[in-house]
Design a protein around this motif. Structure first.
Motif, PDB file in Angstrom:
ATOM      1  N   LEU A   1       0.834  -1.201   0.000  1.00 14.36           N
ATOM      2  CA  LEU A   1       0.000   0.000   0.000  1.00 14.36           C
ATOM      3  C   LEU A   1       0.871   1.255   0.000  1.00 14.36           C
ATOM      4  CD1 LEU A   1      -2.819  -0.941   2.546  1.00 14.36           C
ATOM      5  CD2 LEU A   1      -2.786  -1.224   0.096  1.00 14.36           C
TER       6      LEU A   1
ATOM      7  N   VAL B   1       2.147   2.302  -3.422  1.00 14.38           N
ATOM      8  CA  VAL B   1       1.182   3.042  -4.248  1.00 14.38           C
ATOM      9  C   VAL B   1       0.987   4.444  -3.685  1.00 14.38           C
ATOM     10  CG1 VAL B   1      -1.195   3.097  -5.077  1.00 14.38           C
ATOM     11  CG2 VAL B   1       0.010   0.937  -4.969  1.00 14.38           C
TER      12      VAL B   1
ATOM     13  N   LEU C   1      -1.148  11.449  -7.787  1.00 14.51           N
ATOM     14  CA  LEU C   1      -2.405  10.939  -8.349  1.00 14.51           C
ATOM     15  C   LEU C   1      -2.249  10.397  -9.771  1.00 14.51           C
ATOM     16  CD1 LEU C   1      -5.240  13.336  -7.135  1.00 14.51           C
ATOM     17  CD2 LEU C   1      -4.851  10.971  -6.493  1.00 14.51           C
ATOM     18  N   SER C   2      -1.583  11.168 -10.639  1.00 16.11           N
ATOM     19  CA  SER C   2      -1.498  10.702 -12.028  1.00 16.11           C
ATOM     20  C   SER C   2      -0.604   9.477 -12.136  1.00 16.11           C
ATOM     21  CB  SER C   2      -1.029  11.826 -12.947  1.00 16.11           C
ATOM     22  OG  SER C   2       0.291  12.178 -12.621  1.00 16.11           O
TER      23      SER C   2
ATOM     24  N   ARG D   1      -0.363   7.174  -9.839  1.00 20.01           N
ATOM     25  CA  ARG D   1      -1.176   6.042  -9.381  1.00 20.01           C
ATOM     26  C   ARG D   1      -2.094   5.558 -10.493  1.00 20.01           C
ATOM     27  NH1 ARG D   1      -3.521   7.891  -3.474  1.00 20.01           N
ATOM     28  NH2 ARG D   1      -1.543   8.567  -2.629  1.00 20.01           N
ATOM     29  N   LEU D   2      -2.734   6.512 -11.189  1.00 18.83           N
ATOM     30  CA  LEU D   2      -3.670   6.120 -12.240  1.00 18.83           C
ATOM     31  C   LEU D   2      -2.939   5.389 -13.358  1.00 18.83           C
ATOM     32  CD1 LEU D   2      -6.714   6.372 -12.872  1.00 18.83           C
ATOM     33  CD2 LEU D   2      -6.134   8.264 -14.368  1.00 18.83           C
TER      34      LEU D   2
ATOM     35  N   TRP E   1      -2.137   1.860 -12.067  1.00 20.38           N
ATOM     36  CA  TRP E   1      -3.276   0.938 -12.002  1.00 20.38           C
ATOM     37  C   TRP E   1      -3.842   0.631 -13.379  1.00 20.38           C
ATOM     38  CZ3 TRP E   1      -3.879  -2.281  -8.352  1.00 20.38           C
ATOM     39  CH2 TRP E   1      -3.532  -1.951  -7.025  1.00 20.38           C
ATOM     40  N   MET E   2      -3.937   1.640 -14.257  1.00 16.89           N
ATOM     41  CA  MET E   2      -4.469   1.370 -15.592  1.00 16.89           C
ATOM     42  C   MET E   2      -3.540   0.402 -16.324  1.00 16.89           C
ATOM     43  SD  MET E   2      -7.358   2.722 -15.797  1.00 16.89           S
ATOM     44  CE  MET E   2      -8.179   3.499 -17.160  1.00 16.89           C
TER      45      MET E   2
ATOM     46  N   PHE F   1      -4.391  -2.977 -14.766  1.00 18.13           N
ATOM     47  CA  PHE F   1      -5.719  -3.468 -15.171  1.00 18.13           C
ATOM     48  C   PHE F   1      -5.732  -3.866 -16.641  1.00 18.13           C
ATOM     49  CE2 PHE F   1      -7.819  -0.557 -11.765  1.00 18.13           C
ATOM     50  CZ  PHE F   1      -7.488  -1.470 -10.793  1.00 18.13           C
TER      51      PHE F   1
ATOM     52  N   SER G   1      -3.690  -5.651  -3.070  1.00 12.62           N
ATOM     53  CA  SER G   1      -3.474  -4.315  -2.525  1.00 12.62           C
ATOM     54  C   SER G   1      -4.762  -3.511  -2.544  1.00 12.62           C
ATOM     55  CB  SER G   1      -2.428  -3.540  -3.338  1.00 12.62           C
ATOM     56  OG  SER G   1      -1.395  -4.367  -3.711  1.00 12.62           O
TER      57      SER G   1
ATOM     58  N   LYS H   1      -6.659  -2.244   0.769  1.00  8.37           N
ATOM     59  CA  LYS H   1      -6.928  -0.826   0.977  1.00  8.37           C
ATOM     60  C   LYS H   1      -8.340  -0.623   1.536  1.00  8.37           C
ATOM     61  CE  LYS H   1      -6.614   3.537   0.853  1.00  8.37           C
ATOM     62  NZ  LYS H   1      -5.809   4.171   1.916  1.00  8.37           N
ATOM     63  N   VAL H   2      -9.338  -1.260   0.893  1.00  7.92           N
ATOM     64  CA  VAL H   2     -10.707  -1.080   1.398  1.00  7.92           C
ATOM     65  C   VAL H   2     -10.875  -1.735   2.773  1.00  7.92           C
ATOM     66  CG1 VAL H   2     -11.935  -0.644  -0.746  1.00  7.92           C
ATOM     67  CG2 VAL H   2     -11.534  -2.990  -0.065  1.00  7.92           C
TER      68      VAL H   2
ATOM     69  N   ASP I   1      -9.550   0.729   5.174  1.00  9.08           N
ATOM     70  CA  ASP I   1     -10.494   1.837   5.319  1.00  9.08           C
ATOM     71  C   ASP I   1     -11.649   1.472   6.229  1.00  9.08           C
ATOM     72  OD1 ASP I   1      -9.134   3.603   3.825  1.00  9.08           O
ATOM     73  OD2 ASP I   1     -10.353   3.414   2.010  1.00  9.08           O
TER      74      ASP I   1
END
Lengths: 271, 140
Positions: free
Chosen positions: A137, A140, A145-146, A148-149, A152-153, A156, A227, A231-232, A235
């Protein structure tokens, strides 16, 4: 090992359980097997391998077929957490399930990064302390922000939509799956729509995921799914004080308000 | 580049509950209050009806922001729907942030049926916030 075999044998012979779900060695490959009183000799082949098997998935199939039988099942720490959640979600009756606990070795606990590598009751193996590791975690979170995106993209986009993560998951017991709902995600095509395909599952794991990590082990594309779910899970613990696989009678705060009534935790109200 | 930013018009999906927020939005119209046409209200029976999957779907389809509105605490027609909504949105915001989408693009707010002015204010403020953030990175 003999102690474990004798314990199971006793349970079966006394009629306390009608079947025991464990693993047998079949030509070097451990496979699940339902031991019964009639074929008690098979217990000689009972093994506890150095890897995990989604025992509760098999258990659910057996329970659906024989809902009134008492079944014993070999559980590790993660399987035991799964049992608690399955009972909470009324998929099994906990008084009809007899867990036979196996504690994981230190090596296994470390390779799984498991925070609780032992079940409630241990019948085999020595209890070792869990590993507290959130380096995946942190890695990441150290990105902007960019970044991370992009990360992840990129991950994915490797997805081949095999549904392996869902199929191996002991918490994926819904009769209808959102990932096959054509109004939410495009069905009948690969690759899947990203990031929604993975995020739907990620959000669904909030209040569900027991952090066994089988999804990540099963993923042929090596997407670091765990991960996301960790994360959730984190949270849920931070904001709502809810940890899955702990207490059968504690309800999921995303579905039920709970005993604290109508208060909104201040941590949440500020967001 | 600055021209592009000036001509950027955000797309915002606003989920409104039938009993309070939608009535509030309706009242804003009856009161002839102005709010930006970027906000597209979708009426649902309760904010608790808004599945987190709807929010994800909106972002997937290119929404720049998602506004979730419901009744004030204690006013929910179904007694507790908005409490659950708040919890879900909080977890969702953190998840979005974790995968690299600015969590300010998702907002939950409470508007009563009598608060036409509040609806117009919330919609305007949120639109301006999203305008400043720029287009969603998921917009294809």
């Amino acid at each position: 090992m003999d102690k474990l075999r004798n314990y199971v044998k006793e349970l079966l012979e006394s009629g306390e359980i009608t079947g025991f779900l464990g693993l047998i060695d079949d030509g070097g490959h451990p496979i699940p097997h339902l031991f019964t009183k009639e074929h008690i000799d098979r217990l000689n082949d009972l093994v506890v391998p150095d890897f995990r098997y989604p025992m509760t998935d098999i258990l659910l199939k057996i329970v659906r077929k024989y809902p009134e039988s008492t079944i014993g099942v070999m559980v590790r720490g993660c399987d035991d957490r799964a049992l608690i959640e399955l009972a909470k979600n009324q998929k099994i009756m906990s008084d009809l399930i007899r867990p036979v606990g196996v504690a994981c070795s230190k090596e296994m606990a470390e390779s799984c990064r498991c925070s609780q590598p032992y079940p409630r009751e241990i019948h085999y193996g020595e209890k070792v302390e869990g590993v507290q590791d959130r380096s995946d975690l942190e890695e990441v979170e150290s990105m902007d922000l960019s970044g991370r995106l992009d990360y992840w993209m990129g991950q994915f986009s490797k997805c081949i939509k095999c549904y392996g993560c869902r199929n191996i998951c002991s918490m994926c017991f819904c009769d209808q799956c959102t990932l096959e709902d054509e109004t939410l995600v495009m069905t009948g095509q690969t690759p899947p729509e990203i990031p929604i395909f993975h995020l739907i599952r990620a959000f669904h794991m909030a209040g569900r995921c027991i952090d066994c990590g089988l999804c990540e082990e099963a993923c042929p594309a090596h997407i670091p799914l765990r991960s996301l779910y960790r994360k959730v899970r984190e949270d849920m613990a931070n904001y709502l004080g809810y940890v899955t696989g702990k207490d059968e009678y504690e309800k999921d705060p995303l579905e039920f308000l709970g005993s604290e009534g109508y208060e909104v935790p201040s941590k949440i109200d500020e967001t | 580049m600055s021209d592009v930013k000036e001509s950027f018009e955000p797309k915002i999906i606003a989920f409104c509950c039938n009993w309070c927020s939608y009535a509030g939005a309706d009242l804003a119209g009856s009161m002839r209050l102005k709010y930006p046409p970027n906000v597209l209200p979708i009426r649902v029976m309760c904010s608790g009806r808004i599945s987190p999957h709807f929010i994800l779907k909106a972002f997937q389809k290119g929404a720049d922001g998602v506004l979730v509105t419901g009744c004030h605490y204690g006013d929910c027609h179904y007694i507790k729907g908005n409490y659950i909504t708040k919890r879900r949105v909080t977890i969702m915001k953190d998840l979005l942030k974790f995968i690299g989408i600015d969590s300010r693009r998702l907002k939950a707010d409470w508007v009563a049926g009598s608060e036409g002015d509040k609806w117009a204010r919330v919609a305007t403020e949120f639109t301006e916030e999203i305008r400043a953030l720029g287009p969603s990175p998921l917009r294809g």
